[in-house]
Design an enzyme around this catalytic site. Structure first.
Site, mmCIF file in Angstrom:
data_model
loop_
_atom_site.group_PDB
_atom_site.id
_atom_site.type_symbol
_atom_site.label_atom_id
_atom_site.label_comp_id
_atom_site.label_asym_id
_atom_site.label_seq_id
_atom_site.Cartn_x
_atom_site.Cartn_y
_atom_site.Cartn_z
ATOM 1 C CE LYS A 275 -3.665 2.913 5.377
ATOM 2 N NZ LYS A 275 -3.126 3.399 3.859
ATOM 3 C CB SER B 150 -5.580 2.444 -0.141
ATOM 4 O OG SER B 150 -4.433 3.466 1.291
ATOM 5 C CG ASP C 297 -1.311 1.187 1.456
ATOM 6 O OD1 ASP C 297 -2.861 1.427 0.062
ATOM 7 O OD2 ASP C 297 -1.541 1.967 2.131
ATOM 8 N NE ARG D 5 -4.948 5.539 -4.544
ATOM 9 C CZ ARG D 5 -5.231 5.571 -3.707
ATOM 10 N NH1 ARG D 5 -4.308 4.609 -2.866
ATOM 11 N NH2 ARG D 5 -6.419 6.200 -3.552
HETATM 12 N N1 URA Z 1 -6.026 7.400 3.298
HETATM 13 C C1 URA Z 1 -5.358 6.081 2.951
HETATM 14 O O1 URA Z 1 -5.115 5.523 4.318
HETATM 15 N N2 URA Z 1 -6.097 5.456 1.326
HETATM 16 C C2 URA Z 1 -6.191 6.205 0.212
HETATM 17 O O2 URA Z 1 -6.206 5.854 -0.644
HETATM 18 C C3 URA Z 1 -6.934 8.011 0.330
HETATM 19 C C4 URA Z 1 -6.613 8.503 2.207
#
Ligand code: URA
Length: 433
Positions: A187, A183, A161, A168
């Site tokens: 987490k 994403s 990520d 990104r």
């Molecule tokens: N917060 C994140 O952790 N990931 C994203 O892609 C956007 C906001």
């Protein structure tokens, strides 16, 4: 499998299989798939989207790229909270001690700020001595003993990520629903919580500018959570102006301390109490949301939640007295008033522009490896619905930089004024579960 065929497949709007998604994530993290091919795929995903199965497969591939934290050593239901990112969003600083004071263990992994959005880790590190690099054993010990701990996300958690997010960020592919959903949820899954409360921001300071897009993101994330056996609730909250009055690091710590002493701004109170109420109900402290709101307000009024904030600072290496005397937090050299360029009601504030101005003043970073100035930031004096006279102070800039004209102009431009009073704002739009 060849990456070029997978890019072509996605470009035509076809769904990628789990095996193909695994191939992409593994190939990219081990360096076999170059940035240019990954960028092309991300852009194809941006335009063609991903269905729920693809998004779930991407989430799991991101989780499996690193380690999963085992929180089973912590007693009770561990509830985590995540914000999709906003401006002046100090809710985590508030809910960690507040929810802990209600007896629910809070094992919080947080990130650093990037671009116009701030990060909880930077804010807490504005307190001299506050350590966020806790060892796993210390983290679990603190949650078991004090009901709370906050740590920076370790490099071992969802490394794919981190790599994809960085790409990104420079390929204009952040604001894609499946990419944000995967994403965020990867987490949360990797950090081991039992239940997840998502704060999905909607408005000018959020990735999702419209309520419809925020709702779409919230639905995808709640579905993902459920399909991965995590109780998940998404609260869609307003980010059409900065939350509360402070945007920065030390200043947000001060505002959080004031909140926990019963002096919270209206929008911040609505958002923080709603999220904390959902967390405590999911964690089993209270049976329903009205009871949770009432009891949480009582914990603030009695001073108990503030004592927990002081305890959090103490156990993580800072001086808790700083919260009683916020004048001891880092202070900038310059405090410059920004005047209203016109009179009337404030009808809109471009929160992203305020976040960018704060970053220009030193409070944020353009790249994840840059340092931040804890003392810098913006006080948002006038908010939507306030009536101002031309020349009246709308914001105050705090900075150590002698050059701050660009930020001042950006702040003036961030405001819209009208003779017509705007309708009252809704701070909490809806809850998806
Ligand atoms: N917060 C994140 O952790 N990931 C994203 O892609 C956007 C906001």
């Amino acid at each position: 499998m060849r990456m070029v065929d997978l890019i072509q497949k996605k470009k035509l709007g076809l769904a990628l299989s789990r095996a193909e998604i695994d191939f992409i994530v593994k190939g990219y993290t081990c360096g076999q798939i170059p940035d240019y091919q990954m960028s092309a795929l991300l852009m194809a995903i941006y335009f063609q989207g991903m269905n729920q199965e693809e998004t779930a497969a991407l989430t799991l591939a991101l989780v499996n790229s690193g380690e999963r934290i085992d929180l089973s050593g912590i007693e009770g239901i561990k509830v985590d909270k995540h914000s999709t990112g906003g401006v002046g969003d100090k809710v985590s600083l508030i809910i960690i001690p507040l929810v802990a004071s209600a007896g629910i263990p809070v094992a919080k992994m947080s990130g650093k700020g990037l671009g116009h959005t701030g990060g909880t880790i930077d804010k807490l590190e504005a307190i001299e001595g506050f350590r966020t690099n806790l060892s796993r054993a210390e983290f679990i010990h603190n949650v078991n003993t004090y009901k709370m701990a906050v740590a920076g996300q370790s490099a071992d958690l969802t490394p794919a990520d981190k790599m994809i997010y960085a790409l990104r960020d420079v390929t204009a592919t952040v604001d894609s629903v499946p990419l944000i959903a995967a994403s965020v949820m990867s987490k949360k899954i990797a950090s081991g919580a039992d239940a997840i409360v998502l704060d999905v921001k909607a408005g000018s300071g959020a990735f999702m500018k419209s309520l419809d897009r925020a709702r779409e993101l919230a639905r995808v994330m709640v579905e993902l959570g459920k399909s991965l056996n995590k109780k998940t609730v998404a609260v869609i909250t307003d980010m059409s102006q900065p939350l509360g009055h402070e945007v920065g690091n030390a200043s947000e710590v001060r505002e959080a301390a004031e909140f926990l002493q019963g002096r919270g701004a209206r929008d911040l109170t609505a958002v923080a109490l709603t999220l904390a109420a959902h967390m405590t109900v999911l964690g089993g402290a209270y049976n329903d949301l009205p009871t949770a709101s009432r009891e949480l307000t009582r914990l603030i009024d009695s001073g108990s939640a503030f004592q927990y904030f002081k305890k959090l600072v103490k156990i993580q290496g800072g001086d808790p007295e700083v919260l009683d005397n916020p004048g001891r937090l880092p202070r900038a050299k310059y405090h410059v008033a920004v005047e209203a360029p016109a009179g009337g009601y404030v009808t809109a504030i471009n929160a992203e522009a305020v976040g960018m101005a704060s970053m220009l003043l030193g409070a944020g970073r353009k790249r994840i490896d840059e340092p931040v100035d804890y003392s810098a930031g913006v006080t948002v004096v006038k908010k939507i619905g306030d009536r101002v006279k031309e020349g009246e102070t709308i914001c105050i800039m705090h900075t150590n930089l002698a050059e701050h004209q660009e930020a001042g102009a950006a702040l003036q431009n961030a405001y819209t004024f009208s003779d017509i009073e705007p309708a009252p704002l809704t701070y909490v739009h809806e809850v998806i579960q």
